[in-house]
Every structure is written in structure tokens, then in C-alpha cells.
Design a protein around this motif. Structure first.
Motif, PDB file in Angstrom:
ATOM      1  N   ASN A   1       2.634  27.606  -2.295  1.00 60.86           N
ATOM      2  CA  ASN A   1       3.305  27.462  -3.600  1.00 60.86           C
ATOM      3  C   ASN A   1       3.732  26.020  -3.842  1.00 60.86           C
ATOM      4  OD1 ASN A   1       4.220  28.479  -6.072  1.00 60.86           O
ATOM      5  ND2 ASN A   1       6.295  28.785  -5.296  1.00 60.86           N
ATOM      6  N   ALA A   2       2.816  25.101  -3.560  1.00 61.32           N
ATOM      7  CA  ALA A   2       3.100  23.669  -3.737  1.00 61.32           C
ATOM      8  C   ALA A   2       1.800  22.957  -4.056  1.00 61.32           C
ATOM      9  CB  ALA A   2       3.727  23.087  -2.474  1.00 61.32           C
ATOM     10  N   PRO A   3       1.868  21.875  -4.810  1.00 65.79           N
ATOM     11  CA  PRO A   3       0.649  21.103  -5.067  1.00 65.79           C
ATOM     12  C   PRO A   3       0.135  20.456  -3.786  1.00 65.79           C
ATOM     13  CG  PRO A   3       2.573  19.934  -5.875  1.00 65.79           C
ATOM     14  CD  PRO A   3       3.042  21.296  -5.474  1.00 65.79           C
ATOM     15  N   LEU A   4      -1.164  20.433  -3.642  1.00 66.02           N
ATOM     16  CA  LEU A   4      -1.794  19.767  -2.498  1.00 66.02           C
ATOM     17  C   LEU A   4      -2.558  18.555  -3.012  1.00 66.02           C
ATOM     18  CD1 LEU A   4      -3.638  21.316   0.508  1.00 66.02           C
ATOM     19  CD2 LEU A   4      -4.600  19.350  -0.676  1.00 66.02           C
ATOM     20  N   VAL A   5      -2.209  17.400  -2.480  1.00 63.68           N
ATOM     21  CA  VAL A   5      -2.847  16.146  -2.869  1.00 63.68           C
ATOM     22  C   VAL A   5      -3.621  15.600  -1.676  1.00 63.68           C
ATOM     23  CG1 VAL A   5      -2.476  13.766  -3.632  1.00 63.68           C
ATOM     24  CG2 VAL A   5      -1.090  15.628  -4.591  1.00 63.68           C
ATOM     25  N   GLU A   6      -4.867  15.272  -1.924  1.00 61.79           N
ATOM     26  CA  GLU A   6      -5.702  14.696  -0.881  1.00 61.79           C
ATOM     27  C   GLU A   6      -5.733  13.183  -1.050  1.00 61.79           C
ATOM     28  OE1 GLU A   6     -10.108  15.602   1.122  1.00 61.79           O
ATOM     29  OE2 GLU A   6      -9.598  16.377  -0.864  1.00 61.79           O
ATOM     30  N   ILE A   7      -5.640  12.476   0.052  1.00 58.07           N
ATOM     31  CA  ILE A   7      -5.628  11.015   0.036  1.00 58.07           C
ATOM     32  C   ILE A   7      -6.986  10.495   0.485  1.00 58.07           C
ATOM     33  CG2 ILE A   7      -4.634   8.953   1.108  1.00 58.07           C
ATOM     34  CD1 ILE A   7      -2.005  10.421   1.308  1.00 58.07           C
TER      35      ILE A   7
ATOM     36  N   CYS B   1       0.831  -1.202   0.000  1.00 57.85           N
ATOM     37  CA  CYS B   1       0.000   0.000   0.000  1.00 57.85           C
ATOM     38  C   CYS B   1       0.870   1.257   0.000  1.00 57.85           C
ATOM     39  CB  CYS B   1      -0.922  -0.017   1.213  1.00 57.85           C
ATOM     40  SG  CYS B   1      -1.999   1.426   1.355  1.00 57.85           S
ATOM     41  N   VAL B   2       1.865   1.301   0.876  1.00 58.19           N
ATOM     42  CA  VAL B   2       2.725   2.481   0.980  1.00 58.19           C
ATOM     43  C   VAL B   2       3.569   2.653  -0.278  1.00 58.19           C
ATOM     44  CG1 VAL B   2       4.630   3.497   2.269  1.00 58.19           C
ATOM     45  CG2 VAL B   2       2.740   2.436   3.486  1.00 58.19           C
ATOM     46  N   GLN B   3       4.046   1.561  -0.839  1.00 57.95           N
ATOM     47  CA  GLN B   3       4.825   1.652  -2.072  1.00 57.95           C
ATOM     48  C   GLN B   3       3.981   2.194  -3.220  1.00 57.95           C
ATOM     49  OE1 GLN B   3       6.312  -2.329  -2.450  1.00 57.95           O
ATOM     50  NE2 GLN B   3       7.932  -2.055  -0.938  1.00 57.95           N
ATOM     51  N   ALA B   4       2.727   1.747  -3.311  1.00 58.42           N
ATOM     52  CA  ALA B   4       1.837   2.260  -4.358  1.00 58.42           C
ATOM     53  C   ALA B   4       1.573   3.748  -4.153  1.00 58.42           C
ATOM     54  CB  ALA B   4       0.514   1.484  -4.346  1.00 58.42           C
ATOM     55  N   GLY B   5       1.418   4.162  -2.895  1.00 56.73           N
ATOM     56  CA  GLY B   5       1.202   5.570  -2.620  1.00 56.73           C
ATOM     57  C   GLY B   5       2.406   6.423  -2.979  1.00 56.73           C
ATOM     58  N   ALA B   6       3.608   5.933  -2.677  1.00 61.91           N
ATOM     59  CA  ALA B   6       4.822   6.678  -2.997  1.00 61.91           C
ATOM     60  C   ALA B   6       4.980   6.855  -4.504  1.00 61.91           C
ATOM     61  CB  ALA B   6       6.038   5.960  -2.415  1.00 61.91           C
ATOM     62  N   LEU B   7       4.664   5.819  -5.262  1.00 66.29           N
ATOM     63  CA  LEU B   7       4.734   5.918  -6.716  1.00 66.29           C
ATOM     64  C   LEU B   7       3.717   6.926  -7.242  1.00 66.29           C
ATOM     65  CD1 LEU B   7       5.218   2.146  -7.625  1.00 66.29           C
ATOM     66  CD2 LEU B   7       6.870   3.990  -8.010  1.00 66.29           C
ATOM     67  N   ARG B   8       2.488   6.874  -6.713  1.00 62.66           N
ATOM     68  CA  ARG B   8       1.446   7.804  -7.149  1.00 62.66           C
ATOM     69  C   ARG B   8       1.848   9.247  -6.875  1.00 62.66           C
ATOM     70  NH1 ARG B   8      -4.011   7.831  -7.784  1.00 62.66           N
ATOM     71  NH2 ARG B   8      -3.504   6.190  -9.283  1.00 62.66           N
ATOM     72  N   LEU B   9       2.507   9.499  -5.756  1.00 64.32           N
ATOM     73  CA  LEU B   9       2.872  10.861  -5.368  1.00 64.32           C
ATOM     74  C   LEU B   9       4.167  11.338  -6.021  1.00 64.32           C
ATOM     75  CD1 LEU B   9       2.015  10.650  -1.563  1.00 64.32           C
ATOM     76  CD2 LEU B   9       0.671  11.764  -3.362  1.00 64.32           C
ATOM     77  N   GLY B  10       4.800  10.488  -6.810  1.00 67.51           N
ATOM     78  CA  GLY B  10       6.011  10.883  -7.499  1.00 67.51           C
ATOM     79  C   GLY B  10       7.241  10.938  -6.619  1.00 67.51           C
ATOM     80  N   LEU B  11       7.242  10.153  -5.539  1.00 75.64           N
ATOM     81  CA  LEU B  11       8.345  10.199  -4.590  1.00 75.64           C
ATOM     82  C   LEU B  11       9.515   9.309  -4.990  1.00 75.64           C
ATOM     83  CD1 LEU B  11       6.232  10.189  -1.301  1.00 75.64           C
ATOM     84  CD2 LEU B  11       7.185  12.145  -2.542  1.00 75.64           C
ATOM     85  N   ARG B  12       9.337   8.509  -6.035  1.00 72.95           N
ATOM     86  CA  ARG B  12      10.432   7.662  -6.527  1.00 72.95           C
ATOM     87  C   ARG B  12      11.136   8.340  -7.701  1.00 72.95           C
ATOM     88  NH1 ARG B  12      10.417   2.403  -6.195  1.00 72.95           N
ATOM     89  NH2 ARG B  12      12.591   2.734  -6.777  1.00 72.95           N
ATOM     90  N   ASP B  13      11.414   9.630  -7.569  1.00 69.87           N
ATOM     91  CA  ASP B  13      12.017  10.387  -8.672  1.00 69.87           C
ATOM     92  C   ASP B  13      13.519  10.543  -8.530  1.00 69.87           C
ATOM     93  OD1 ASP B  13      12.130  12.124  -6.554  1.00 69.87           O
ATOM     94  OD2 ASP B  13      11.012  13.752  -7.517  1.00 69.87           O
TER      95      ASP B  13
ATOM     96  N   VAL C   1       2.155  18.897  -0.464  1.00 64.75           N
ATOM     97  CA  VAL C   1       1.354  18.888   0.757  1.00 64.75           C
ATOM     98  C   VAL C   1       0.350  17.756   0.640  1.00 64.75           C
ATOM     99  CG1 VAL C   1      -0.228  20.184   2.252  1.00 64.75           C
ATOM    100  CG2 VAL C   1       1.573  21.396   1.003  1.00 64.75           C
ATOM    101  N   LEU C   2       0.255  16.929   1.677  1.00 65.05           N
ATOM    102  CA  LEU C   2      -0.733  15.856   1.724  1.00 65.05           C
ATOM    103  C   LEU C   2      -1.783  16.197   2.767  1.00 65.05           C
ATOM    104  CD1 LEU C   2       1.346  12.527   1.660  1.00 65.05           C
ATOM    105  CD2 LEU C   2       0.467  13.872  -0.247  1.00 65.05           C
ATOM    106  N   SER C   3      -3.031  15.819   2.480  1.00 64.87           N
ATOM    107  CA  SER C   3      -4.106  16.031   3.436  1.00 64.87           C
ATOM    108  C   SER C   3      -5.022  14.816   3.434  1.00 64.87           C
ATOM    109  CB  SER C   3      -4.921  17.285   3.080  1.00 64.87           C
ATOM    110  OG  SER C   3      -5.976  17.494   3.999  1.00 64.87           O
ATOM    111  N   ALA C   4      -5.567  14.526   4.622  1.00 68.05           N
ATOM    112  CA  ALA C   4      -6.551  13.452   4.774  1.00 68.05           C
ATOM    113  C   ALA C   4      -7.204  13.610   6.132  1.00 68.05           C
ATOM    114  CB  ALA C   4      -5.896  12.066   4.631  1.00 68.05           C
ATOM    115  N   THR C   5      -8.027  12.653   6.507  1.00 68.43           N
ATOM    116  CA  THR C   5      -8.790  12.505   7.763  1.00 68.43           C
ATOM    117  C   THR C   5     -10.153  13.173   7.729  1.00 68.43           C
ATOM    118  OG1 THR C   5      -8.055  14.422   9.076  1.00 68.43           O
ATOM    119  CG2 THR C   5      -6.631  12.466   9.091  1.00 68.43           C
ATOM    120  N   ALA C   6     -10.372  14.150   6.854  1.00 67.63           N
ATOM    121  CA  ALA C   6     -11.662  14.826   6.754  1.00 67.63           C
ATOM    122  C   ALA C   6     -11.759  15.454   5.374  1.00 67.63           C
ATOM    123  CB  ALA C   6     -11.804  15.894   7.846  1.00 67.63           C
TER     124      ALA C   6
END
Length: 455
Positions: free
Chosen positions: A267-273, A156-168, A247-252
Motif C-alpha cells: 500500500n505504498a508507491p514503489l519507485v525504481e532508481i 546527486c543525493v540532494q537531487a534524488g531526495a527532491l525527486r522522491l519528495g523527501l523535502r516535504d 519503497v525504493l528498488s534498484a540493482t536489477a
């Protein structure tokens, strides 16, 4: 099949930041090895370490020692009693005076130089072994434990990291305002250090100035992992934030206007999970630009005959029925219309608590707020929709009149209760039990019981 405790990183890579100092994978493995040797034989551990790095060491030590971590949504005396009933052999691992009534193991940092010459081996864990019981938040009902295997968490975490572009190829680092003991923080601030190539800060800042300071103590590219309630406070404080890459956001639910303000100010993209305790993270969206969620690869949604939707594939060992109101757009995308338990029907009209809460908190001067529908009274008496609001600087009548402009009369709260603060938990959620208790006490600064628009 076995999977490593830390994937994608070498022992010389940075896994965490503590007090501005880098902690390498090698040091982490030595800390895990040292702590694992001190843990008792008991099979279940309640890890309440406040320091995020110590939490991760405690989790790693528990995993390598064959123990199951218990991650409840709250640590009230009643929840601890429930944990004891579930796991009578549970003990508490802590780095502070927690007052929890369980056998206690005090976290102790490995001494300077201790283990420098020790052999460092990467532990491997069976993918199908249950390593944690994560509990639902209690937002709509009593918390329920859900077993998590090592393989499902890692995938799950590996899929999330790939989606967020963290394996760059860049060495990302993060600061989290949410605790690692809850599912979102567990995945996105702790496990992400093990399986997402992101070095985590050991800090858990709360106040905006502390968030800014914590971000300055890690290297760019920086990530902020937060929640809507924390994000709103951060923007309102107008503190200087060092450059962010994400920036990541979740919980609500995150209102689009708040997401747009955040992207403009930070000045950064915000991604909601999107995810749940039952499923883990399964989808994301760029909230400032779209209402549509995109599923992780290999994850699928399937409609049920009763109108519910179940999620399958990906890291999920078995299908899970979602408790949200989902509109499937196509095989990769969907719209979220709120939690099923949040939908209310008054005089034949339907709305969601999320929508009502958004209308309330968008009123200028309102710092926080929440609608609440109590359970039916004795004898089946009709419950009355009520709302709590934190707005110390404005007249209650102003809030009432603003709500009249925004809401159908059927959804005007009766009463509208003004309080100093809302009983949010560490992730910013409002457990139903806490709201129910607040409704019973009603510690109001002002209370308006408006029947002028009664049904």
C-alpha cells in the motif's frame, strides 16, 4: 567551494535510529570527531562496518580526516589484493571479525556521556575533493574503481531526495536491505541521511520477519530501500509490514508485475532508481505504471555515433557513456532495453538476459533463476546458453515445459541446471565470475540438457 558534512539538518534533528533509539546530528558529529582522532595516518580506508550507523560514522570520520574510502563490490581475498595494489597504505575499519588481510582498526562506540560538553562544529569539505573510490559490481567484467568527489555525491543525493519528495517537511526514516558499501546503498541508505533529510536505521535486515521488525522500530513516515530479489522474498513471506510511505528498488530490473504486487501488498508507491557506479543515480520511474524513465533535473542524454548514449550535466563532473541499450524518448525521458553486455544473438535472433530471467522467475514455484552465456570454449567452440534455477518444490520437467511456452526455441537453455541457491552478492546481483564458477562446478540437484529444440 566547501560543503557541510550534513546539510539541511540542525544538530537537534534525528539522523539515525539504533535499537529503537534516536541518534541526533549532534551525537553523530561527536562520534565522527571521536573516531577521526583514532584513525591512522594512512590515506585509504576500507570501511566494512556491518552496522549502518557505524559505517556512516566511519565514512564521516574518514572524510573529515582527509582520507579516501574504498568501496569494492566484493571482499574476496583476490579483491583485497587488488585493493592493496591500488592503495598500499589501505587499512580496514571494522566492527566485527572480518578476516580481511589488511591493517585493522576496530570500531569502538563513544562511551556514554563522553563528549557531552565538547564543542560541536559542523565539518566542511572541499567540493572537488575525492572522498571515495566506488567499484563496479563485476556483473559483466572485472570491477573498476571510480573516484567520487564530495560535491558530486552531495549534489546527486540532494537531487534524488527532491525527486522522491523527501523535502516535504516531514521527518522521514528508512530501513535498507542493501549494504552501504555498494553505490545504491551508499547513496540511498547512508548519504541520504547526510544530504536527504532522512533518518536511517542502523540495521541491515535480510529475512522478511527481520525487515518487518526493523520497520516497526523507526517512526513514520517510513521508507523501505531494497532490491528485486529482497522484495520478492518479502512478498512471498506474507509478513505484516507497518505502513510505508515509499519503497525504493534498484540493482536489477524490476518486472512490472512484481512492482504492481508490491504496491498492492505494501500500500505504498514503489519507485525504481536508474543509475550506475559510474554515474550515480540519474533517473526514476514508477514501475507499476510506466516503462519510461525520467531524468533528474539538469541531467541530459546524448546519442553517440556508435549507438551508445552518454549522460552529462547535473552532478556529473564529466560525461559518462552508458553501457545499457537506451532509447531516448525526449529530452527528459528514455526507455531501457537492457545492458549491452546482456544482449545475446543466437541463430540470428536477439534477446536479453534480463528478459529471459524474467520469463524464468515468473514460472510458479520458481524462487530464483538466471540465464548465463559462457565464454567461447577452447579453439573458439560455440558456447551454449544455460540457466540456473532454484525451484525445490516442483519437477524439473515442469520448468522446462513452462519455458518452452514462453521462449523462442533458440533461447531454450541447454543445460537447465537446478541448484539450491544462486551466488548473489549482498545487493542481490550475480557477478559474472560467480556464475562462471557455478557453471564449472554445476552442483546440480537435477540437470536437463534439452536438445529437442536445437538450432
Amino acid at each position: 567551494m566547501q560543503l557541510p558534512l550534513v546539510s539541511w539538518l540542525s544538530t537537534d534533528d534525528i539522523l539515525a535510529w539504533r535499537d529503537g533509539q534516536a541518534v541526533k546530528v549532534r551525537d553523530f558529529l561527536l562520534d565522527v570527531q571521536s573516531l577521526a582522532s583514532r584513525l591512522p595516518a594512512n590515506g585509504h580506508v576500507l570501511n566494512v562496518c556491518k552496522d549502518r550507523y557505524r559505517f556512516l560514522v566511519g565514512f564521516g570520520a574518514s572524510v573529515t580526516a582527509g582520507k579516501i574510502s574504498l568501496l569494492p563490490s566484493t571482499r574476496t581475498p583476490e579483491s583485497i589484493r587488488q585493493l592493496h595494489n591500488l592503495a598500499p597504505d589501505a587499512f580496514c575499519l571494522s566492527d566485527h571479525d572480518d578476516g580481511i588481510q589488511l591493517p585493522r582498526v576496530a570500531y569502538a562506540d563513544r562511551g556514554a556521556g563522553c563528549g557531552v560538553t565538547a564543542m560541536v562544529n559542523m565539518p566542511h569539505i572541499e567540493a572537488d575533493r575525492v572522498v571515495a573510490h566506488v567499484f563496479t559490481s563485476g556483473s559483466t567484467a572485472a570491477p573498476v574503481p571510480h573516484p567520487k568527489t564530495w560535491g558530486s555525491l552531495a549534489e546527486c543525493v540532494q537531487a534524488g531526495a527532491l525527486r522522491l519528495g523527501l523535502r516535504d517537511g516531514r521527518a522521514h526514516a528508512l530501513v535498507g536491505t542493501v549494504p552501504p558499501q555498494h553505490m545504491y546503498g551508499f547513496e540511498s541508505t547512508a548519504l541520504i541521511a547526510l544530504h536527504g533529510c532522512v533518518a536511517m536505521s542502523a540495521e541491515q535486515p535480510f529475512y522478511p520477519a527481520d525487515v518487518a521488525a526493523a520497520l516497526t522500530r523507526i517512526r513514520a513516515p517510513r521508507m523501505l530501500v531494497t532490491s528485486p530479489v529482497h522484495l520478492r522474498a518479502l512478498l512471498a513471506a506474507h509478513v505484516h509490514i507497518p505502513p510505508l510511505s515509499l519503497v525504493l528498488s534498484a540493482t536489477a530490473p524490476l518486472p512490472r508485475d512484481l512492482a504492481q504486487q508490491a504496491e498492492s501488498h505494501l500500500n505504498a508507491p514503489l519507485v525504481e532508481i536508474y543509475g550506475s557506479t559510474e554515474t550515480g543515480q540519474i533517473a526514476t520511474r514508477r514501475t507499476a505504471r510506466t516503462d519510461v524513465w525520467e531524468l533528474f533535473p539538469s541531467v541530459r542524454l546524448e546519442p553517440e555515433p556508435d549507438g551508445h548514449v552518454r549522460v552529462t550535466g547535473g552532478h556529473l563532473a564529466q560525461a559518462q557513456v552508458l553501457h545499457d541499450v537506451i532509447e531516448i524518448v525526449d529530452d527528459r525521458r528514455f526507455l531501457l532495453h537492457g545492458r549491452g553486455a546482456d544482449m545475446i544473438n543466437i541463430a540470428g535472433k536477439r534477446s536479453s538476459l534480463a528478459h529471459l530471467n524474467h520469463q524464468l522467475t515468473s514460472i510458479p514455484g520458481v524462487q530464483d533463476g538466471a540465464f548465463f552465456m559462457p565464454d567461447a570454449g577452447a579453439g573458439g567452440s560455440v558456447a551454449r546458453l544455460m540457466a540456473f534455477v532454484v525451484a525445490p518444490a516442483i519437477d524439473p520437467a515442469v520448468v522446462r515445459d513452462a519455458l518452452r511456452e514462453r521462449l523462442d526455441p533458440a533461447f531454450m537453455p541447454r543445460p537447465l541446471v537446478f541448484v539450491d541457491t544462486l551466488p548473489r552478492n549482498a545487493t542481490g546481483k550475480l557477478p559474472r565470475a560467480a556464475l562462471s564458477a557455478l557453471a564449472t562446478r554445476a552442483p546440480a540437484r537435477h540437470l536437463i540438457d534439452d536438445d529437442s529444440h536445437a538450432d
